[in-house]
Design a protein around this motif. Sequence first.
Motif, PDB file in Angstrom:
ATOM      1  N   PRO A 244       0.829  -1.210   0.000  1.00  0.00           N
ATOM      2  CA  PRO A 244       0.000   0.000   0.000  1.00  0.00           C
ATOM      3  C   PRO A 244       0.861   1.257   0.000  1.00  0.00           C
ATOM      4  N   GLN A 245       0.441   2.253  -0.765  1.00  0.00           N
ATOM      5  CA  GLN A 245       1.199   3.492  -0.906  1.00  0.00           C
ATOM      6  C   GLN A 245       0.665   4.535   0.058  1.00  0.00           C
ATOM      7  N   ASN A 246       1.178   4.523   1.256  1.00  0.00           N
ATOM      8  CA  ASN A 246       0.749   5.486   2.267  1.00  0.00           C
ATOM      9  C   ASN A 246       1.855   6.464   2.614  1.00  0.00           C
ATOM     10  N   LYS A 247       2.830   6.625   1.728  1.00  0.00           N
ATOM     11  CA  LYS A 247       3.957   7.498   2.015  1.00  0.00           C
ATOM     12  C   LYS A 247       3.541   8.947   1.759  1.00  0.00           C
ATOM     13  N   PRO A 248       4.059   9.853   2.536  1.00  0.00           N
ATOM     14  CA  PRO A 248       3.787  11.264   2.252  1.00  0.00           C
ATOM     15  C   PRO A 248       4.443  11.688   0.945  1.00  0.00           C
ATOM     16  N   GLU A 249       3.890  12.722   0.350  1.00  0.00           N
ATOM     17  CA  GLU A 249       4.373  13.145  -0.967  1.00  0.00           C
ATOM     18  C   GLU A 249       5.826  13.600  -0.937  1.00  0.00           C
ATOM     19  N   LEU A 250       6.213  14.257   0.117  1.00  0.00           N
ATOM     20  CA  LEU A 250       7.595  14.713   0.237  1.00  0.00           C
ATOM     21  C   LEU A 250       8.559  13.530   0.218  1.00  0.00           C
ATOM     22  N   GLN A 251       8.197  12.469   0.927  1.00  0.00           N
ATOM     23  CA  GLN A 251       9.054  11.283   0.968  1.00  0.00           C
ATOM     24  C   GLN A 251       9.139  10.646  -0.424  1.00  0.00           C
ATOM     25  N   LYS A 252       8.018  10.620  -1.163  1.00  0.00           N
ATOM     26  CA  LYS A 252       8.035  10.063  -2.511  1.00  0.00           C
ATOM     27  C   LYS A 252       8.960  10.864  -3.412  1.00  0.00           C
ATOM     28  N   VAL A 253       8.882  12.200  -3.314  1.00  0.00           N
ATOM     29  CA  VAL A 253       9.718  13.060  -4.150  1.00  0.00           C
ATOM     30  C   VAL A 253      11.190  12.854  -3.816  1.00  0.00           C
ATOM     31  N   MET A 254      11.504  12.770  -2.533  1.00  0.00           N
ATOM     32  CA  MET A 254      12.899  12.581  -2.136  1.00  0.00           C
ATOM     33  C   MET A 254      13.440  11.238  -2.631  1.00  0.00           C
ATOM     34  N   GLU A 255      12.627  10.189  -2.550  1.00  0.00           N
ATOM     35  CA  GLU A 255      13.073   8.873  -3.034  1.00  0.00           C
ATOM     36  C   GLU A 255      13.287   8.895  -4.540  1.00  0.00           C
TER      37      GLU A 255
END
Length: 124
Positions: free
Chosen positions: A47-58
């Motif tokens: 499940p994709q429950n990561k915050p958007e900032l974390q997704k951008v950083m990854e």
Amino acid sequence: MAEPDYIEDDNPELIRPQKLINPVKTSRNHQDLHRELLMNQKRGLAPQNKPELQKVMEKRKRDQVIKQKEEEAQKKKSDLEIELLKRQQKLEQLELEKQKLQEEQENAPEFVKVKGNLRRTGQE
């Protein structure tokens, strides 16, 4: 574990205990969510429950790693590639020199061109 006595008795006066209904599990939203989670687990998706900032950083980190690998691959050129690049540069320089000479001849006044033609005919 021993079963209670009231289960064996068929006494109609006794009130038999019933299992309590869980309102969360009976709700339609919970059932849909549970079904979706089970399907994703079978497929191997998390499940994709990561915050958007974390997704951008990854994503930025992945891009940086890919770019770094490409740069390392370019740095590790074989001897053949290096020699081919040198030859290509030499050929490009020769072509540029030829183009400059042609441009100089085209831009020269007409009497210089005629004089050059006269020298050629005189030598022949």
